[in-house]
Write an enzyme that holds these catalytic residues in place. Structure first.
Site, short mmCIF file in Angstrom:
data_model
loop_
_atom_site.label_atom_id
_atom_site.label_comp_id
_atom_site.label_asym_id
_atom_site.label_seq_id
_atom_site.Cartn_x
_atom_site.Cartn_y
_atom_site.Cartn_z
N TRP A 136 0.83 -1.21 0.00
CA TRP A 136 0.00 0.00 0.00
C TRP A 136 0.87 1.26 0.00
CZ3 TRP A 136 -4.73 -0.67 -1.43
CH2 TRP A 136 -5.40 -1.85 -1.10
N GLU A 165 -2.27 6.85 7.28
CA GLU A 165 -1.71 7.79 8.26
C GLU A 165 -2.33 7.60 9.64
OE1 GLU A 165 0.69 9.80 7.37
OE2 GLU A 165 0.54 9.80 5.18
N PHE A 220 -2.85 0.22 23.37
CA PHE A 220 -2.61 -0.26 22.01
C PHE A 220 -2.60 -1.79 21.92
CE2 PHE A 220 -1.28 4.07 21.54
CZ PHE A 220 -1.62 4.37 20.24
C1 LIG Z 1 -4.64 4.16 -0.71
C2 LIG Z 1 -3.66 3.91 0.39
C3 LIG Z 1 -2.40 4.50 0.34
C4 LIG Z 1 -1.46 4.23 1.34
N1 LIG Z 1 -0.20 4.79 1.25
C5 LIG Z 1 0.77 4.40 2.15
C6 LIG Z 1 2.13 4.84 1.99
O1 LIG Z 1 2.45 5.64 1.10
N2 LIG Z 1 3.07 4.36 2.86
C7 LIG Z 1 2.76 3.47 3.86
O2 LIG Z 1 3.66 3.07 4.58
N3 LIG Z 1 1.47 3.06 4.04
C8 LIG Z 1 0.47 3.48 3.20
N4 LIG Z 1 -0.82 3.05 3.35
C9 LIG Z 1 -1.11 2.05 4.39
C10 LIG Z 1 -1.87 2.59 5.58
O3 LIG Z 1 -1.07 3.46 6.33
C11 LIG Z 1 -2.37 1.38 6.40
O4 LIG Z 1 -3.39 0.79 5.62
C12 LIG Z 1 -2.88 1.76 7.77
O5 LIG Z 1 -1.83 2.10 8.63
C13 LIG Z 1 -3.70 0.63 8.42
O6 LIG Z 1 -3.00 -0.57 8.36
P1 LIG Z 1 -3.76 -1.90 7.79
O7 LIG Z 1 -4.43 -1.56 6.52
O8 LIG Z 1 -2.76 -2.99 7.79
O9 LIG Z 1 -4.91 -2.19 8.82
P2 LIG Z 1 -4.77 -3.02 10.21
O10 LIG Z 1 -3.64 -2.48 11.01
O11 LIG Z 1 -4.79 -4.47 9.92
O12 LIG Z 1 -6.13 -2.60 10.92
C14 LIG Z 1 -7.40 -3.11 10.52
C15 LIG Z 1 -8.47 -2.55 11.46
O13 LIG Z 1 -8.16 -2.91 12.81
C16 LIG Z 1 -8.06 -1.75 13.63
N5 LIG Z 1 -7.04 -1.91 14.64
C17 LIG Z 1 -5.72 -2.25 14.48
N6 LIG Z 1 -5.09 -2.23 15.67
C18 LIG Z 1 -6.03 -1.87 16.60
C19 LIG Z 1 -5.99 -1.68 18.01
N7 LIG Z 1 -4.85 -1.81 18.72
N8 LIG Z 1 -7.14 -1.33 18.62
C20 LIG Z 1 -8.28 -1.16 17.93
N9 LIG Z 1 -8.38 -1.31 16.59
C21 LIG Z 1 -7.26 -1.67 15.94
C22 LIG Z 1 -7.70 -0.64 12.66
O14 LIG Z 1 -8.06 0.64 13.19
C23 LIG Z 1 -8.52 -1.02 11.45
O15 LIG Z 1 -9.85 -0.58 11.61
C24 LIG Z 1 -1.80 3.36 2.41
C25 LIG Z 1 -3.09 2.82 2.46
C26 LIG Z 1 -4.01 3.10 1.49
C27 LIG Z 1 -5.40 2.50 1.57
#
Ligand SMILES: Cc1cc2nc3c(=O)[nH]c(=O)nc-3n(C[C@H](O)[C@H](O)[C@H](O)COP(=O)(O)OP(=O)(O)OC[C@H]3O[C@@H](n4cnc5c(N)ncnc54)[C@H](O)[C@@H]3O)c2cc1C
Length: 386
Positions: A164, A365, A385
């Site tokens: 991503w 972010e 967390f």
């Molecule tokens: C279009 C797009 C562009 C992006 N660009 C970049 C980029 O340039 N560089 C980069 O590094 N990343 C990028 N990202 C990644 C983005 O930062 C991550 O998707 C984000 O940090 C969430 O991680 P995840 O998708 O793995 O979700 P997960 O961490 O798997 O989380 C899934 C769900 O669980 C919840 N959750 C997780 N942990 C907890 C907790 N402790 N307590 C309660 N709820 C929790 C989350 O809030 C979420 O609702 C991008 C994402 C998108 C969609």
């Protein structure tokens, strides 16, 4: 002045801030608005052309100083993000990732040679940067990242994958974060280095006018000077995210303003039951509530921007802005969509595009939940967390 600016918040801006905003608004009107629905539909955006154009205007790394960067105030940078995102969140993401993530990392943590080599070209939009933190199995919890960097003589060898990553498939350079024996470190990786591949992620239903990719790092050998010397530990990439989140606090307001202005114009011209939609009390209640939320979000953004310019902005404060303004912008976009009825789902209007984009902005972010946990920790002193 936008009809949405009920509180005359524009009057809190300096002349210079207003001028910068006007320049960005114009470039969005000329170079983004007429084309963005097509980019979104096709999933193809002329990112390189846009980067050069934005570079000429000084929008890339505009809040940084030296090395060809404009050195603008945080508020001016925020206003630029707002205007860019009024065009499209994907276009604002191009500028945010370039300036607040990739360039900021080099500017803050890089060696003088790294800065001289990369920053002027990146500020001009001649070199596109990306920022690789997220991995397929590690998103909200980057501390558990699996990408490793090991020393081999003077060299570093990187193995792992990043997922991503905005701009990755078109980037000349990536700031890549990896685990070492001394904790998390950052590396400046030319994307044409042997062993680096960047594959575009398809089938995105959101942020379609932005290029997103997966980076595979297969025994990537880098010289010793690829290491960002000042970036030690996870707090380094997190500080870059704080920079970018500040832009998002403003940017989300741009998408929301565009939705509100579209809904207002539509409601005053579309007639049902013999009167404009805007003449129904239920429509006015929606518009009033949404405009109030937008103005509250703007006040929040101005306060955070002024704190940033005073050098006093703290990460938990940015979390307040990111959580509120993206959440409310998405609510505004969804409610405006209802005012447009069936036309609300059409690409001929920008509202559904903004709503879909904001789903990504809500997640990247730091998700809303993560920002709630940051604020919760600030309030209680207890980390929830894990
Ligand atoms: C279009 C797009 C562009 C992006 N660009 C970049 C980029 O340039 N560089 C980069 O590094 N990343 C990028 N990202 C990644 C983005 O930062 C991550 O998707 C984000 O940090 C969430 O991680 P995840 O998708 O793995 O979700 P997960 O961490 O798997 O989380 C899934 C769900 O669980 C919840 N959750 C997780 N942990 C907890 C907790 N402790 N307590 C309660 N709820 C929790 C989350 O809030 C979420 O609702 C991008 C994402 C998108 C969609």
């Amino acid at each position: 002045m936008s009809p949405v600016d009920l509180l005359d918040l524009d009057s809190s801006l300096s002349e210079e801030e207003r001028q910068i905003r006007a320049v960005v608004r114009q470039v969005v009107d000329d170079r983004v608005r007429p084309y963005v629905a097509g980019w979104y539909e096709s999933g193809q955006v002329p990112a390189r052309e846009l980067a050069r154009e934005f570079g000429k205007l000084g929008l890339l790394g505009m809040h940084l100083t030296g090395y060809g960067c404009a050195g603008s105030s945080a508020v001016a940078y925020g206003l630029a993000c707002l205007e860019l995102e009024a065009g499209d969140s994907g276009v604002r993401s191009l500028v945010s990732v370039q300036g607040s993530l990739a360039m900021y990392a080099v500017w803050r943590y890089g060696s003088e040679e790294q800065k001289q080599h990369w920053l002027p070209a990146m500020a001009a939009g001649e070199a596109i940067g990306c920022f690789g933190l997220t991995e397929p199995d590690h998103g909200s919890d980057p501390a558990s990242m699996a990408t490793r960097a090991r020393r081999d003589g003077d060299d570093w060898v990187l193995t792992g994958s990043k997922m991503w990553i905005t701009n990755a498939p078109i980037a000349e350079v990536g700031v890549v974060w990896a685990r070492t024996d001394d904790g998390v470190r950052g590396f400046v990786v030319p994307m044409d280095t042997s062993g680096v591949t960047a594959r575009e992620i398809g089938r995105k239903m959101s942020l379609r006018a932005s290029v997103t990719g997966e980076i595979a790092l297969d025994d990537v050998r880098l010289p010793a000077d690829a290491l960002l010397p000042g970036a030690i530990g996870l707090k380094a990439p997190l500080s870059c995210l704080t920079e970018a989140r500040h832009g998002i606090v403003w940017g989300a307001l741009g998408a929301a303003r565009d939705c509100l202005e579209t809904a207002l114009a539509y409601a005053t011209t579309r007639t049902q039951f013999g009167r404009p939609l805007a003449g129904f009390q239920l429509t006015q209640a929606k518009l009033a509530d949404l405009a109030v939320e937008w103005n509250k979000g703007y006040l929040l953004a101005v306060q955070l921007g002024r704190l940033a310019d005073a050098g006093r902005l703290r990460p938990a404060q940015v979390s307040v802005g990111k959580l509120n303004n993206v959440r409310e912008a998405l609510a505004i976009a969804r409610q405006c969509r209802t005012i447009l009825g069936a036309n609300g789902v059409s690409g001929d209007y920008p509202v559904m595009r903004h709503a879909n984009n904001l789903e990504s902005v809500l997640t990247y972010e730091g998700t809303s939940e993560i920002h709630q946990l940051v604020i919760g920790q600030q309030l209680t002193g207890i980390s929830a967390f894990t």
